[in-house]
Design a protein around this motif. Sequence first.
Motif, mmCIF file in Angstrom:
data_model
loop_
_atom_site.group_PDB
_atom_site.id
_atom_site.type_symbol
_atom_site.label_atom_id
_atom_site.label_comp_id
_atom_site.label_asym_id
_atom_site.label_seq_id
_atom_site.Cartn_x
_atom_site.Cartn_y
_atom_site.Cartn_z
ATOM 1 N N MET A 1 0.850 -1.178 0.000
ATOM 2 C CA MET A 1 0.000 0.000 0.000
ATOM 3 C C MET A 1 0.893 1.237 0.000
ATOM 4 O O MET A 1 1.799 1.344 0.815
ATOM 5 N N ASP A 2 0.626 2.153 -0.897
ATOM 6 C CA ASP A 2 1.402 3.383 -1.040
ATOM 7 C C ASP A 2 1.076 4.324 0.116
ATOM 8 O O ASP A 2 -0.067 4.775 0.261
ATOM 9 N N LYS A 3 2.090 4.633 0.931
ATOM 10 C CA LYS A 3 1.887 5.459 2.119
ATOM 11 C C LYS A 3 1.427 6.867 1.762
ATOM 12 O O LYS A 3 0.566 7.440 2.437
ATOM 13 N N GLN A 4 1.954 7.441 0.688
ATOM 14 C CA GLN A 4 1.573 8.794 0.282
ATOM 15 C C GLN A 4 0.092 8.853 -0.106
ATOM 16 O O GLN A 4 -0.617 9.790 0.261
ATOM 17 N N ILE A 5 -0.377 7.850 -0.823
ATOM 18 C CA ILE A 5 -1.788 7.807 -1.212
ATOM 19 C C ILE A 5 -2.671 7.639 0.026
ATOM 20 O O ILE A 5 -3.699 8.305 0.164
ATOM 21 N N LEU A 7 -2.001 8.641 3.076
ATOM 22 C CA LEU A 7 -2.012 9.912 3.809
ATOM 23 C C LEU A 7 -2.907 10.948 3.120
ATOM 24 O O LEU A 7 -3.621 11.699 3.793
ATOM 25 N N MET A 8 -2.888 11.001 1.801
ATOM 26 C CA MET A 8 -3.762 11.918 1.068
ATOM 27 C C MET A 8 -5.225 11.568 1.306
ATOM 28 O O MET A 8 -6.068 12.449 1.504
ATOM 29 N N PHE A 9 -5.530 10.284 1.301
ATOM 30 C CA PHE A 9 -6.890 9.811 1.523
ATOM 31 C C PHE A 9 -7.369 10.198 2.927
ATOM 32 O O PHE A 9 -8.462 10.757 3.086
ATOM 33 N N ALA A 10 -6.542 9.934 3.934
ATOM 34 C CA ALA A 10 -6.892 10.269 5.318
ATOM 35 C C ALA A 10 -7.048 11.781 5.496
ATOM 36 O O ALA A 10 -7.960 12.237 6.188
ATOM 37 N N ASP A 11 -6.183 12.553 4.865
ATOM 38 C CA ASP A 11 -6.267 14.011 4.938
ATOM 39 C C ASP A 11 -7.567 14.513 4.315
ATOM 40 O O ASP A 11 -8.222 15.413 4.854
ATOM 41 N N ALA A 12 -7.954 13.944 3.193
ATOM 42 C CA ALA A 12 -9.210 14.338 2.544
ATOM 43 C C ALA A 12 -10.411 14.023 3.437
ATOM 44 O O ALA A 12 -11.371 14.799 3.488
ATOM 45 N N ILE A 13 -10.360 12.907 4.153
ATOM 46 C CA ILE A 13 -11.428 12.566 5.103
ATOM 47 C C ILE A 13 -11.493 13.627 6.195
ATOM 48 O O ILE A 13 -12.556 14.149 6.502
ATOM 49 N N GLN A 14 -10.331 13.931 6.789
ATOM 50 C CA GLN A 14 -10.278 14.908 7.883
ATOM 51 C C GLN A 14 -10.792 16.276 7.450
ATOM 52 O O GLN A 14 -11.508 16.943 8.189
ATOM 53 N N ARG A 15 -10.409 16.716 6.261
ATOM 54 C CA ARG A 15 -10.762 18.054 5.769
ATOM 55 C C ARG A 15 -12.081 18.090 5.008
ATOM 56 O O ARG A 15 -12.503 19.137 4.559
ATOM 57 N N LYS A 16 -12.717 16.911 4.846
ATOM 58 C CA LYS A 16 -13.992 16.785 4.123
ATOM 59 C C LYS A 16 -13.867 17.348 2.707
ATOM 60 O O LYS A 16 -14.696 18.128 2.242
#
Length: 108
Positions: A1-5, A7-16
């Motif tokens: 699993m690509d760590k950068q992807i 982190l981007m996914f989790a960030d998008a969840i947090q920031r809606k």
Amino acid sequence: MDKQILLMFADAIQRKRLLRVTFTTRSGEERSRRCAPLDLSPNERAKIKFYKYHMWDLDSEPKPNLLSLSPEQVIQFEVTAESFIPEQIATWTRKNLWTIIRDWGNLS
């Protein structure tokens, strides 16, 4: 699993924030969709519990629906400036069932 992807996914969840997701289909076609990120978790109905990115696909026809992609299918996530309201999308879920922690009010 690509760590950068991840982190981007989790960030998008947090920031809606909505994502522009580029991925390969099971038949090998490349597609791009505008999606609201929901979670990274195993598919409940699958016999083998692999983690998948679960998103609300706003571009699917005839109406939006759930899109679940294995990490191998994801080519790129692009976080957009467009936000979403979780209560308008995640109407079927119960509180505290998420793998990725978030502050989504009553849905957290």
